[in-house]
Write an enzyme that holds these catalytic residues in place. Structure first.
Site, PDB file in Angstrom:
ATOM      1  N   LYS A 116       0.823  -1.219   0.000  1.00 45.29           N
ATOM      2  CA  LYS A 116       0.000   0.000   0.000  1.00 45.29           C
ATOM      3  C   LYS A 116       0.851   1.260   0.000  1.00 45.29           C
ATOM      4  CE  LYS A 116      -4.346  -1.640   1.926  1.00 45.29           C
ATOM      5  NZ  LYS A 116      -5.296  -1.545   3.041  1.00 45.29           N
ATOM      6  N   LYS A 208      -5.370 -10.139  -7.412  1.00 42.19           N
ATOM      7  CA  LYS A 208      -6.528 -10.188  -6.516  1.00 42.19           C
ATOM      8  C   LYS A 208      -7.617  -9.220  -6.999  1.00 42.19           C
ATOM      9  CE  LYS A 208      -6.296  -8.157  -2.503  1.00 42.19           C
ATOM     10  NZ  LYS A 208      -5.939  -7.692  -1.175  1.00 42.19           N
ATOM     11  N   LYS A 211     -10.715  -3.253  -4.747  1.00 36.32           N
ATOM     12  CA  LYS A 211     -11.427  -1.982  -4.905  1.00 36.32           C
ATOM     13  C   LYS A 211     -10.614  -1.004  -5.722  1.00 36.32           C
ATOM     14  CE  LYS A 211     -13.301  -2.362  -0.230  1.00 36.32           C
ATOM     15  NZ  LYS A 211     -13.200  -1.979   1.160  1.00 36.32           N
TER      16      LYS A 211
HETATM   17  P1  TYM Z   1     -10.988  -5.118   3.649  1.00 37.85           P
HETATM   18  O1  TYM Z   1     -11.958  -4.050   3.913  1.00 37.85           O
HETATM   19  O2  TYM Z   1      -9.901  -4.914   2.671  1.00 37.85           O
HETATM   20  O3  TYM Z   1     -11.748  -6.408   3.143  1.00 37.85           O
HETATM   21  C1  TYM Z   1     -12.847  -6.926   3.859  1.00 37.85           C
HETATM   22  C2  TYM Z   1     -12.819  -8.442   3.807  1.00 37.85           C
HETATM   23  O4  TYM Z   1     -12.864  -8.886   2.457  1.00 37.85           O
HETATM   24  C3  TYM Z   1     -11.811  -9.806   2.229  1.00 37.85           C
HETATM   25  N1  TYM Z   1     -11.365  -9.684   0.823  1.00 37.85           N
HETATM   26  C4  TYM Z   1     -11.309 -10.711  -0.024  1.00 37.85           C
HETATM   27  N2  TYM Z   1     -11.614 -12.017   0.110  1.00 37.85           N
HETATM   28  C5  TYM Z   1     -11.452 -12.802  -0.969  1.00 37.85           C
HETATM   29  N3  TYM Z   1     -11.008 -12.349  -2.174  1.00 37.85           N
HETATM   30  C6  TYM Z   1     -10.681 -11.056  -2.356  1.00 37.85           C
HETATM   31  N4  TYM Z   1     -10.267 -10.625  -3.547  1.00 37.85           N
HETATM   32  C7  TYM Z   1     -10.830 -10.164  -1.246  1.00 37.85           C
HETATM   33  N5  TYM Z   1     -10.609  -8.836  -1.069  1.00 37.85           N
HETATM   34  C8  TYM Z   1     -10.940  -8.564   0.203  1.00 37.85           C
HETATM   35  C9  TYM Z   1     -10.734  -9.404   3.204  1.00 37.85           C
HETATM   36  O5  TYM Z   1      -9.841 -10.469   3.447  1.00 37.85           O
HETATM   37  C10 TYM Z   1     -11.550  -9.037   4.419  1.00 37.85           C
HETATM   38  O6  TYM Z   1     -11.890 -10.175   5.164  1.00 37.85           O
HETATM   39  N6  TYM Z   1      -7.907  -5.220   7.498  1.00 37.85           N
HETATM   40  C11 TYM Z   1      -9.239  -5.619   7.089  1.00 37.85           C
HETATM   41  C12 TYM Z   1     -10.347  -5.003   7.926  1.00 37.85           C
HETATM   42  C13 TYM Z   1     -10.227  -5.228   9.403  1.00 37.85           C
HETATM   43  C14 TYM Z   1     -10.429  -6.449  10.097  1.00 37.85           C
HETATM   44  C15 TYM Z   1     -10.246  -6.154  11.482  1.00 37.85           C
HETATM   45  C16 TYM Z   1     -10.750  -7.736   9.680  1.00 37.85           C
HETATM   46  C17 TYM Z   1      -9.915  -4.290  10.332  1.00 37.85           C
HETATM   47  N7  TYM Z   1      -9.927  -4.843  11.602  1.00 37.85           N
HETATM   48  C18 TYM Z   1     -10.360  -7.146  12.456  1.00 37.85           C
HETATM   49  C19 TYM Z   1     -10.878  -8.726  10.673  1.00 37.85           C
HETATM   50  C20 TYM Z   1     -10.683  -8.421  12.044  1.00 37.85           C
HETATM   51  C21 TYM Z   1      -9.412  -5.146   5.656  1.00 37.85           C
HETATM   52  O7  TYM Z   1      -8.767  -4.262   5.193  1.00 37.85           O
HETATM   53  O8  TYM Z   1     -10.409  -5.697   5.021  1.00 37.85           O
END
Ligand code: TYM
Length: 354
Positions: A116, A208, A211
């Site tokens: 990032k 992957k 967004k």
């Molecule tokens: P974020 O907002 O990027 O994504 C949310 C969830 O979607 C999953 N994800 C995917 N799964 C499969 N294929 C993909 N291409 C894909 N893109 C995204 C992510 O793995 C996630 O589960 N850091 C986390 C948010 C967070 C969090 C937490 C999660 C903050 N605190 C505590 C669990 C526990 C994040 O950026 O997710």
């Protein structure tokens, strides 16, 4: 709070369109978790969102939109606790304590920060660097036992486990003295799996789905209508071979593997099951079947999201109720943490959480 055997926590960032990867890797599984003997907490992680600049008005809308997606997908805000992170001050408070537990060397290994921050590392926010520590605080403020996420979060969850372990070790004497036994924080179990733990771009099966992909055709957004969903699947990159009959035949065929995985996750079956039905089929047969399945699964969610986002007052009420319920749990954890660390605090000690 009723006594559950498990506590499930997960979060999603309100940083733009939710896509099929977020849905299949995370939100759809959040819904399924509600049937376990578990208290589930689902958090819109707005503190994480501002680690990169967000337009304030857009951010407010995105927080409501992710909440609407949770509800539209089937998360029940009565059974589960649905809230946004900034309404519960204990997340940031615990993150500070964890900043003093986590080691610089651990954070330097985080690959997502490197991706990032890119080349302009010196210009990244400190929040972006510290992001995984806040994530550990999210999870451990509730002493969560299970965290469903996509595969890209694996390293962050390993860090959460390391922080819990080090806290338990560093403060072991005080933890016992305050009546918490040998360990205060659980070593949280990541729940990563199923056929869609890593959904790939529709334009390039080695990248992957994300967004931030400049091509909207690379992803299916949860707000896409039926025509857009069908068109994106029709245009998805593939190879010229028919589908294999065995999963082993998907090796070295990233686009085919991705579409079969998406089909399996949407249908709630395995890749093997999909190939039993479609082995030998051309993409000209498989793609329309996948498009039909995606439209019937996703279009109702998009419709319900539109209905819900038209009533922001209702969404805000859900978040306020969830925030209050979450804070009740997190405040007990923080009281205990303050006692364990050696702070003097106002008021009598609360009992241990569970
Ligand atoms: P974020 O907002 O990027 O994504 C949310 C969830 O979607 C999953 N994800 C995917 N799964 C499969 N294929 C993909 N291409 C894909 N893109 C995204 C992510 O793995 C996630 O589960 N850091 C986390 C948010 C967070 C969090 C937490 C999660 C903050 N605190 C505590 C669990 C526990 C994040 O950026 O997710």
């Amino acid at each position: 709070m009723a006594a559950f055997t498990e506590l499930v926590f997960s979060g999603v960032q309100p940083t733009g369109n939710l896509h099929l990867g977020n849905y299949l890797g995370a939100v759809k599984r959040f819904v399924e978790m509600q049937d376990r003997d578990a208290q589930c907490l689902y958090c819109v992680v707005d503190l994480h969102a501002i680690t990169v600049w967000q337009d304030p008005e857009a951010l407010r809308g995105q927080i409501r939109e992710v909440t609407a997606a949770f509800l539209a997908a089937g998360i029940d805000p009565k059974r589960s606790i649905v809230f946004n992170q900034s309404q519960v001050p204990q997340h940031a408070e615990l993150a500070w304590v964890f900043n003093c537990v986590a080691r610089l060397g651990w954070l330097n290994r985080m690959t997502q920060f490197k991706e990032k921050a890119g080349k302009d590392r010196e210009n990244a926010s400190i929040g972006l660097y510290d992001y995984p520590v806040l994530m550990a605080a999210d999870i451990l403020a509730y002493r969560a036992t299970h965290v469903p996420v996509g595969e890209d979060q694996k390293q962050h969850l390993e860090l959460t486990r390391d922080i819990a372990q080090k806290f338990n070790t560093d403060f072991s004497g005080s933890i016992t003295a305050h009546g918490h036994g040998d360990a205060f924080f659980p070593i949280t179990e990541p729940l990563i799996g199923g056929p869609a733990a890593r959904v790939m771009s529709l334009r390039d099966g080695t990248k992957k789905m994300s967004k931030s992909d400049p091509s909207d055709n690379a992803r299916i957004n949860l707000t896409d209508d039926a025509d857009a969903i069908a068109q994106k699947i029709r245009r998805a990159k593939t190879d010229p071979e028919p589908l294999p009959s065995e999963v082993a035949g998907l090796k070295e065929r990233p686009e085919a593997d991705n579409l079969v995985g998406i089909y399996a996750a949407l249908a709630g079956i395995t890749r093997e099951d999909v190939l039993r039905d479609f082995g030998g089929a051309q993409f000209s047969t498989f793609k329309p079947a996948l498009a039909d399945l995606a439209v019937t699964s996703l279009a109702p969610i998009a419709g319900e999201m539109r209905r819900l986002t038209a009533d922001p007052g209702h969404i805000d009420a859900v978040l306020a109720d969830g925030g209050a319920r979450a804070e009740t749990i997190a405040a007990q954890t923080l009281d205990a943490v303050k006692d364990i660390v050696g702070f003097v605090r106002r008021g009598p000690s609360l009992q241990a959480v569970r």
